[in-house]
Design a protein around this motif. Structure first.
Motif, PDB file in Angstrom:
ATOM      1  N   UNK A   1       0.841  -1.206   0.000  1.00  0.00           N
ATOM      2  CA  UNK A   1       0.000   0.000   0.000  1.00  0.00           C
ATOM      3  C   UNK A   1       0.874   1.254   0.000  1.00  0.00           C
ATOM      4  N   UNK A   2       1.907   1.263   0.836  1.00  0.00           N
ATOM      5  CA  UNK A   2       2.793   2.422   0.923  1.00  0.00           C
ATOM      6  C   UNK A   2       3.495   2.690  -0.396  1.00  0.00           C
ATOM      7  N   UNK A   3       3.983   1.628  -1.018  1.00  0.00           N
ATOM      8  CA  UNK A   3       4.716   1.784  -2.280  1.00  0.00           C
ATOM      9  C   UNK A   3       3.808   2.369  -3.364  1.00  0.00           C
ATOM     10  N   UNK A   4       2.560   1.941  -3.359  1.00  0.00           N
ATOM     11  CA  UNK A   4       1.606   2.466  -4.340  1.00  0.00           C
ATOM     12  C   UNK A   4       1.386   3.957  -4.103  1.00  0.00           C
ATOM     13  N   UNK A   5       1.305   4.339  -2.832  1.00  0.00           N
ATOM     14  CA  UNK A   5       1.116   5.747  -2.474  1.00  0.00           C
ATOM     15  C   UNK A   5       2.329   6.580  -2.902  1.00  0.00           C
ATOM     16  N   UNK A   6       3.519   6.085  -2.623  1.00  0.00           N
ATOM     17  CA  UNK A   6       4.740   6.805  -2.981  1.00  0.00           C
ATOM     18  C   UNK A   6       4.851   6.955  -4.498  1.00  0.00           C
ATOM     19  N   UNK A   7       4.534   5.890  -5.219  1.00  0.00           N
ATOM     20  CA  UNK A   7       4.631   5.924  -6.679  1.00  0.00           C
ATOM     21  C   UNK A   7       3.591   6.851  -7.298  1.00  0.00           C
ATOM     22  N   UNK A   8       2.499   7.146  -6.553  1.00  0.00           N
ATOM     23  CA  UNK A   8       1.515   8.088  -7.093  1.00  0.00           C
ATOM     24  C   UNK A   8       2.139   9.470  -7.251  1.00  0.00           C
ATOM     25  N   UNK A   9       3.273   9.688  -6.563  1.00  0.00           N
ATOM     26  CA  UNK A   9       4.022  10.930  -6.707  1.00  0.00           C
ATOM     27  C   UNK A   9       5.191  10.765  -7.672  1.00  0.00           C
ATOM     28  N   UNK A  10       5.981   9.746  -7.414  1.00  0.00           N
ATOM     29  CA  UNK A  10       7.200   9.575  -8.201  1.00  0.00           C
ATOM     30  C   UNK A  10       6.893   9.293  -9.672  1.00  0.00           C
ATOM     31  N   UNK A  11       5.808   8.589  -9.952  1.00  0.00           N
ATOM     32  CA  UNK A  11       5.438   8.320 -11.348  1.00  0.00           C
ATOM     33  C   UNK A  11       5.060   9.596 -12.082  1.00  0.00           C
ATOM     34  N   UNK A  12       4.655  10.626 -11.332  1.00  0.00           N
ATOM     35  CA  UNK A  12       4.303  11.915 -11.937  1.00  0.00           C
ATOM     36  C   UNK A  12       5.465  12.899 -11.851  1.00  0.00           C
ATOM     37  N   UNK A  13       6.589  12.401 -11.315  1.00  0.00           N
ATOM     38  CA  UNK A  13       7.810  13.213 -11.206  1.00  0.00           C
ATOM     39  C   UNK A  13       7.601  14.460 -10.349  1.00  0.00           C
ATOM     40  N   UNK A  14       6.832  14.291  -9.266  1.00  0.00           N
ATOM     41  CA  UNK A  14       6.627  15.400  -8.334  1.00  0.00           C
ATOM     42  C   UNK A  14       7.153  15.034  -6.959  1.00  0.00           C
ATOM     43  N   UNK A  15       7.468  16.044  -6.185  1.00  0.00           N
ATOM     44  CA  UNK A  15       7.908  15.875  -4.816  1.00  0.00           C
ATOM     45  C   UNK A  15       6.986  16.693  -3.921  1.00  0.00           C
ATOM     46  N   UNK A  16       7.300  16.800  -2.640  1.00  0.00           N
ATOM     47  CA  UNK A  16       6.435  17.554  -1.736  1.00  0.00           C
ATOM     48  C   UNK A  16       7.218  18.661  -1.039  1.00  0.00           C
ATOM     49  N   UNK A  17       6.556  19.787  -0.796  1.00  0.00           N
ATOM     50  CA  UNK A  17       7.174  20.924  -0.114  1.00  0.00           C
ATOM     51  C   UNK A  17       6.138  21.573   0.804  1.00  0.00           C
TER      52      UNK A  17
ATOM     53  N   UNK B   1      -3.318  18.646   8.296  1.00  0.00           N
ATOM     54  CA  UNK B   1      -3.853  19.867   7.688  1.00  0.00           C
ATOM     55  C   UNK B   1      -2.963  20.248   6.510  1.00  0.00           C
ATOM     56  N   UNK B   2      -3.515  20.169   5.309  1.00  0.00           N
ATOM     57  CA  UNK B   2      -2.750  20.388   4.090  1.00  0.00           C
ATOM     58  C   UNK B   2      -2.787  21.829   3.572  1.00  0.00           C
ATOM     59  N   UNK B   3      -3.210  22.752   4.403  1.00  0.00           N
ATOM     60  CA  UNK B   3      -3.347  24.145   3.964  1.00  0.00           C
ATOM     61  C   UNK B   3      -2.063  24.721   3.371  1.00  0.00           C
ATOM     62  N   UNK B   4      -0.928  24.308   3.925  1.00  0.00           N
ATOM     63  CA  UNK B   4       0.349  24.857   3.471  1.00  0.00           C
ATOM     64  C   UNK B   4       1.260  23.771   2.898  1.00  0.00           C
ATOM     65  N   UNK B   5       0.672  22.727   2.372  1.00  0.00           N
ATOM     66  CA  UNK B   5       1.450  21.642   1.764  1.00  0.00           C
ATOM     67  C   UNK B   5       1.221  21.647   0.256  1.00  0.00           C
ATOM     68  N   UNK B   6       2.271  21.357  -0.486  1.00  0.00           N
ATOM     69  CA  UNK B   6       2.184  21.454  -1.947  1.00  0.00           C
ATOM     70  C   UNK B   6       3.006  20.351  -2.627  1.00  0.00           C
ATOM     71  N   UNK B   7       2.702  20.163  -3.912  1.00  0.00           N
ATOM     72  CA  UNK B   7       3.541  19.288  -4.724  1.00  0.00           C
ATOM     73  C   UNK B   7       4.360  20.185  -5.654  1.00  0.00           C
ATOM     74  N   UNK B   8       5.535  19.707  -5.988  1.00  0.00           N
ATOM     75  CA  UNK B   8       6.411  20.474  -6.875  1.00  0.00           C
ATOM     76  C   UNK B   8       6.972  19.544  -7.934  1.00  0.00           C
ATOM     77  N   UNK B   9       6.791  19.918  -9.217  1.00  0.00           N
ATOM     78  CA  UNK B   9       7.287  19.089 -10.309  1.00  0.00           C
ATOM     79  C   UNK B   9       8.808  19.197 -10.354  1.00  0.00           C
ATOM     80  N   UNK B  10       9.469  18.052 -10.401  1.00  0.00           N
ATOM     81  CA  UNK B  10      10.930  18.051 -10.339  1.00  0.00           C
ATOM     82  C   UNK B  10      11.575  18.730 -11.549  1.00  0.00           C
ATOM     83  N   UNK B  11      10.939  18.638 -12.699  1.00  0.00           N
ATOM     84  CA  UNK B  11      11.536  19.176 -13.926  1.00  0.00           C
ATOM     85  C   UNK B  11      11.119  20.617 -14.182  1.00  0.00           C
TER      86      UNK B  11
END
Length: 215
Positions: free
Chosen positions: A120-136, A162-172
């Motif tokens: 389950x965790x790996x699937x969650x992590x790949x939902x980000x890495x497969x889109x080439x995004x990280x978190x900030x 609380x995700x009010x100040x959480x974001x995704x950032x595209x690596x490229x």
């Protein structure tokens, strides 16, 4: 960042470019709740309190200053409950560290997960890495409630983020995205943990529901 949903709301894993960084090890959901991380200089990881049997070597987990994962009220006067909180916190930190490091095969995540939980965790992590995004950004994790079951080797943990100040950032492209303005930023998580033969509390499953945190 929501990992899996109790009733799959808009913040579940199937969402497309949004936020949801909360629980690592979630089920079918997409980075619609990630807070993208970039490359900031890593800060020393918080050392986990000894919650396992003596001699257990725990992985060192570091997060960059660009992503601030904070735990509010993660203290209990009960030593057994505190052991659950310690390991659950490190599992969550390991999951976000894996997203930031672009490493779905993180050994630290595997350390804190059962076999089914790791899938389950790996699937969650790949939902980000497969889109080439990280978190900030900033992601507070709060209001934890531990329930120890009679057998002593199983526990449940509920908490909120609380995700009010959480974001995704595209690596490229460096494009930063957050959750839609009309989306409730708070997500409730329910985690099932099992105690390993080494005495480590490992995530067996994670479910989430947006907007279900106590007001």
């Amino acid at each position: 960042m929501a990992r899996s949903a109790l009733t799959m709301t808009a913040a579940t894993f199937a969402a497309t470019a949004a936020l949801l960084l909360t629980a690592c090890g979630g089920g079918d959901s997409s980075p619609d709740d990630i807070k993208g991380a970039g490359t900031g200089s890593p800060s020393a990881s918080e050392s986990a309190s000894p919650s396992a049997a003596p001699g257990v070597e725990r992985p060192v987990i570091e997060l960059p200053t660009s992503f601030q994962l904070t735990f509010e009220g993660w203290k209990s006067s009960d030593a057994k409950e505190q052991a659950v909180l310690n390991d659950a916190k490190e599992e969550l930190r390991a999951g976000y560290a894996a997203i930031i490091a672009n490493d779905p095969d993180s050994e630290a995540v595997a350390f804190y997960d059962t076999d089914s939980g790791h899938t389950q965790s790996k699937k969650w992590i790949k939902s980000y890495t497969d889109k080439n995004v990280t978190v900030i950004g900033k992601l507070p994790v709060f209001d934890p409630k531990v329930t120890l079951l009679d057998d002593g080797s199983t526990a449940s943990l509920g908490y909120c983020t609380n995700e009010s100040e959480a974001y995704t950032k595209h690596r490229k492209t460096s494009k930063v995205e957050g959750n839609p303005k009309d989306m409730d930023p708070e997500v409730y998580y329910l985690v099932t943990l099992r105690k390993s033969s080494q005495g480590v509390w490992q995530n067996a499953s994670v479910r989430s529901e947006r907007g279900e945190c106590a007001k």
